[in-house]
Design an enzyme around this catalytic site. Structure first.
Site, PDB file in Angstrom:
ATOM      1  N   ARG A 237       0.838  -1.209   0.000  1.00 49.65           N
ATOM      2  CA  ARG A 237       0.000   0.000   0.000  1.00 49.65           C
ATOM      3  C   ARG A 237       0.864   1.247   0.000  1.00 49.65           C
ATOM      4  NH1 ARG A 237      -2.636   0.865   4.550  1.00 49.65           N
ATOM      5  NH2 ARG A 237      -1.926  -0.864   5.833  1.00 49.65           N
TER       6      ARG A 237
ATOM      7  N   TYR B 209       6.932   7.759  17.312  1.00 49.25           N
ATOM      8  CA  TYR B 209       7.175   7.676  15.868  1.00 49.25           C
ATOM      9  C   TYR B 209       8.418   8.491  15.476  1.00 49.25           C
ATOM     10  CZ  TYR B 209       6.038   8.195  10.848  1.00 49.25           C
ATOM     11  OH  TYR B 209       6.075   8.207   9.467  1.00 49.25           O
TER      12      TYR B 209
ATOM     13  N   ALA C 175      10.908   9.375  17.313  1.00 51.34           N
ATOM     14  CA  ALA C 175      12.133   8.767  17.853  1.00 51.34           C
ATOM     15  C   ALA C 175      12.592   7.607  16.971  1.00 51.34           C
ATOM     16  CB  ALA C 175      11.894   8.288  19.290  1.00 51.34           C
ATOM     17  N   THR C 176      11.639   6.816  16.436  1.00 55.74           N
ATOM     18  CA  THR C 176      12.058   5.708  15.558  1.00 55.74           C
ATOM     19  C   THR C 176      12.643   6.249  14.256  1.00 55.74           C
ATOM     20  OG1 THR C 176       9.873   5.451  14.456  1.00 55.74           O
ATOM     21  CG2 THR C 176      10.288   4.119  16.434  1.00 55.74           C
ATOM     22  N   LYS C 177      12.065   7.322  13.751  1.00 54.52           N
ATOM     23  CA  LYS C 177      12.539   7.849  12.467  1.00 54.52           C
ATOM     24  C   LYS C 177      13.906   8.530  12.625  1.00 54.52           C
ATOM     25  CE  LYS C 177       9.061   6.365  10.047  1.00 54.52           C
ATOM     26  NZ  LYS C 177       9.255   5.289   9.079  1.00 54.52           N
TER      27      LYS C 177
ATOM     28  N   ILE D 210       2.590  12.816   2.957  1.00 53.00           N
ATOM     29  CA  ILE D 210       2.307  12.140   1.702  1.00 53.00           C
ATOM     30  C   ILE D 210       0.891  11.570   1.751  1.00 53.00           C
ATOM     31  CG2 ILE D 210       3.127  10.321   0.113  1.00 53.00           C
ATOM     32  CD1 ILE D 210       5.277  12.490   0.713  1.00 53.00           C
TER      33      ILE D 210
HETATM   34  P1  NDP Z   1       0.502   2.948   4.857  1.00 56.91           P
HETATM   35  O1  NDP Z   1      -0.143   2.858   6.185  1.00 56.91           O
HETATM   36  O2  NDP Z   1      -0.270   3.491   3.716  1.00 56.91           O
HETATM   37  O3  NDP Z   1       1.085   1.509   4.436  1.00 56.91           O
HETATM   38  C1  NDP Z   1       1.871   0.826   5.349  1.00 56.91           C
HETATM   39  C2  NDP Z   1       2.436  -0.420   4.708  1.00 56.91           C
HETATM   40  O4  NDP Z   1       3.278  -1.054   5.687  1.00 56.91           O
HETATM   41  C3  NDP Z   1       1.379  -1.415   4.308  1.00 56.91           C
HETATM   42  O5  NDP Z   1       1.777  -2.081   3.139  1.00 56.91           O
HETATM   43  C4  NDP Z   1       1.356  -2.390   5.487  1.00 56.91           C
HETATM   44  O6  NDP Z   1       0.960  -3.688   5.090  1.00 56.91           O
HETATM   45  C5  NDP Z   1       2.823  -2.390   5.887  1.00 56.91           C
HETATM   46  N1  NDP Z   1       3.054  -2.796   7.266  1.00 56.91           N
HETATM   47  C6  NDP Z   1       2.600  -2.216   8.408  1.00 56.91           C
HETATM   48  N2  NDP Z   1       3.025  -2.893   9.466  1.00 56.91           N
HETATM   49  C7  NDP Z   1       3.785  -3.907   9.003  1.00 56.91           C
HETATM   50  C8  NDP Z   1       4.505  -4.946   9.616  1.00 56.91           C
HETATM   51  N3  NDP Z   1       4.539  -5.092  10.938  1.00 56.91           N
HETATM   52  N4  NDP Z   1       5.167  -5.827   8.825  1.00 56.91           N
HETATM   53  C9  NDP Z   1       5.126  -5.732   7.474  1.00 56.91           C
HETATM   54  N5  NDP Z   1       4.463  -4.752   6.838  1.00 56.91           N
HETATM   55  C10 NDP Z   1       3.795  -3.856   7.597  1.00 56.91           C
HETATM   56  O7  NDP Z   1       1.820   3.794   5.112  1.00 56.91           O
HETATM   57  P2  NDP Z   1       2.578   4.838   4.169  1.00 56.91           P
HETATM   58  O8  NDP Z   1       2.687   4.315   2.807  1.00 56.91           O
HETATM   59  O9  NDP Z   1       1.988   6.162   4.402  1.00 56.91           O
HETATM   60  O10 NDP Z   1       4.018   4.846   4.886  1.00 56.91           O
HETATM   61  C11 NDP Z   1       5.098   4.059   4.411  1.00 56.91           C
HETATM   62  C12 NDP Z   1       6.345   4.509   5.147  1.00 56.91           C
HETATM   63  O11 NDP Z   1       6.566   5.892   4.907  1.00 56.91           O
HETATM   64  C13 NDP Z   1       6.270   4.326   6.653  1.00 56.91           C
HETATM   65  O12 NDP Z   1       7.522   3.946   7.160  1.00 56.91           O
HETATM   66  C14 NDP Z   1       5.933   5.718   7.139  1.00 56.91           C
HETATM   67  O13 NDP Z   1       6.365   5.932   8.452  1.00 56.91           O
HETATM   68  C15 NDP Z   1       6.704   6.558   6.148  1.00 56.91           C
HETATM   69  N6  NDP Z   1       6.222   7.922   6.028  1.00 56.91           N
HETATM   70  C16 NDP Z   1       4.931   8.166   5.609  1.00 56.91           C
HETATM   71  C17 NDP Z   1       4.511   9.478   5.515  1.00 56.91           C
HETATM   72  C18 NDP Z   1       3.138   9.841   5.049  1.00 56.91           C
HETATM   73  O14 NDP Z   1       2.808  11.042   5.127  1.00 56.91           O
HETATM   74  N7  NDP Z   1       2.311   8.932   4.579  1.00 56.91           N
HETATM   75  C19 NDP Z   1       5.393  10.607   5.851  1.00 56.91           C
HETATM   76  C20 NDP Z   1       6.706  10.216   6.256  1.00 56.91           C
HETATM   77  C21 NDP Z   1       7.085   8.917   6.336  1.00 56.91           C
HETATM   78  P3  NDP Z   1      -0.268  -4.426   5.855  1.00 56.91           P
HETATM   79  O15 NDP Z   1      -1.487  -3.654   5.503  1.00 56.91           O
HETATM   80  O16 NDP Z   1      -0.247  -5.814   5.328  1.00 56.91           O
HETATM   81  O17 NDP Z   1       0.080  -4.346   7.319  1.00 56.91           O
END
Ligand code: NDP
Length: 252
Positions: free
Chosen positions: A19, A159, A161-163, A192
């Site tokens: 996703r 969050y 702190a992890t980043k 995003i």
């Molecule tokens: P989404 O919530 O849209 O998608 C998250 C994805 O991570 C899904 O495919 C989900 O799959 C997967 N996922 C979640 N938990 C796990 C897990 N324990 N093991 C394996 N897969 C997992 O997130 P985004 O696309 O928005 O974010 C992606 C990355 O970008 C993240 O690291 C986020 O912190 C970072 N980010 C996002 C921002 C934003 O504004 N959107 C801004 C800055 C950073 P499933 O559904 O199967 O769990």
């Protein structure tokens, strides 16, 4: 858009590739010729759809379901994928979650779970691909951080702190893996449009937009373009770097 098949013959793993940002990255790496392992933790329907799209553009890949926070499951799944598809030479540690709340009221479980997925997940996946990647003497590890790792954000201490932690992880591994021809970088997106931000209220979104000089939220493809650059040979001399993709949010 990079349409050259510069990653032909290489296997890529995108965690959370089903996703949002991970989906866009999976498609972009497939366009670049990589065999893409699309990881997800829960339902494989979304991952199946991504795989279908990869196939429809003439690319190839497979779904790899595991929870990135589960060390044993990650190790086993990645080992069997490597047996079948060869060493993972491009790893994108993208899977991430939020469990927001003000610190005074934050539950211990919300602190721990965000660390297990966002930070330990990156450790688990990187360790699982490391040896074969080092033996192949070419690799790209790209961690997905966040603008809040640099800025901080009220209600996101766990969050953020992890980043921020991922940045230290990135710089340490850049030094550790450089002698093996592996670069390690971090892409730090701003806000995003994905499921993660869809839950924000219009009021919060309007406030955010007012603070973004480019005047819009980013798209998953904006982030995928930065990852594509770092995965390419054009970025062969870039390592230990944080690439901000945030519409100028940090310029304020
Ligand atoms: P989404 O919530 O849209 O998608 C998250 C994805 O991570 C899904 O495919 C989900 O799959 C997967 N996922 C979640 N938990 C796990 C897990 N324990 N093991 C394996 N897969 C997992 O997130 P985004 O696309 O928005 O974010 C992606 C990355 O970008 C993240 O690291 C986020 O912190 C970072 N980010 C996002 C921002 C934003 O504004 N959107 C801004 C800055 C950073 P499933 O559904 O199967 O769990």
């Amino acid at each position: 858009m990079c349409t050259e098949k510069v990653l032909s013959g290489k296997t890529a793993l995108v965690t959370g590739g089903s996703r949002g940002i991970g989906r866009a990255i999976s498609l972009r790496l497939a366009e670049m010729g990589a065999f893409v392992l699309v990881n997800c933790s829960s339902s494989s329907d979304a991952a199946q759809e991504v795989l279908g799209q990869i196939n429809s553009i003439g690319g190839d890949g497979a779904i790899l379901c595991f929870d990135v926070s589960d060390h044993g499951a990650v190790k086993d799944a990645i080992a069997s994928a490597i047996k079948e598809h060869g060493p993972v030479q491009v790893l994108v540690n993208n899977a991430g979650i939020t469990r927001d709340g003000l610190l005074a009221r934050m539950k211990e479980d919300d602190w721990d779970r965000v660390f297990q997925v966002n930070l330990k997940g990156a450790f688990n996946c990187t360790q699982a691909v490391a040896m074969p990647m080092m033996k192949s003497r070419w690799g790209r590890i790209i961690n997905i951080g966040s603008v809040v790792g640099a800025m901080g954000n009220a209600g996101q201490a766990n969050y953020a702190a992890t980043k921020a932690g991922l940045e230290g992880f990135t710089r340490s591994l850049a030094r550790e893996f450089a002698p093996r021809g592996i670069t390690v970088n971090l892409v730090a997106p701003g806000f995003i449009e994905t499921d993660m931000t869809a839950v924000l209220s219009d009021k919060i979104k309007d406030g955010l937009l007012a603070s973004i000089p480019l005047g819009r939220m980013g798209s998953p493809e904006d982030v995928a373009s930065a990852v594509a650059f770092l995965a390419s040979d054009d970025a062969g001399y870039v390592t230990g770097h944080t690439l901000h993709v945030n519409g100028g949010l940090l310029c304020q």
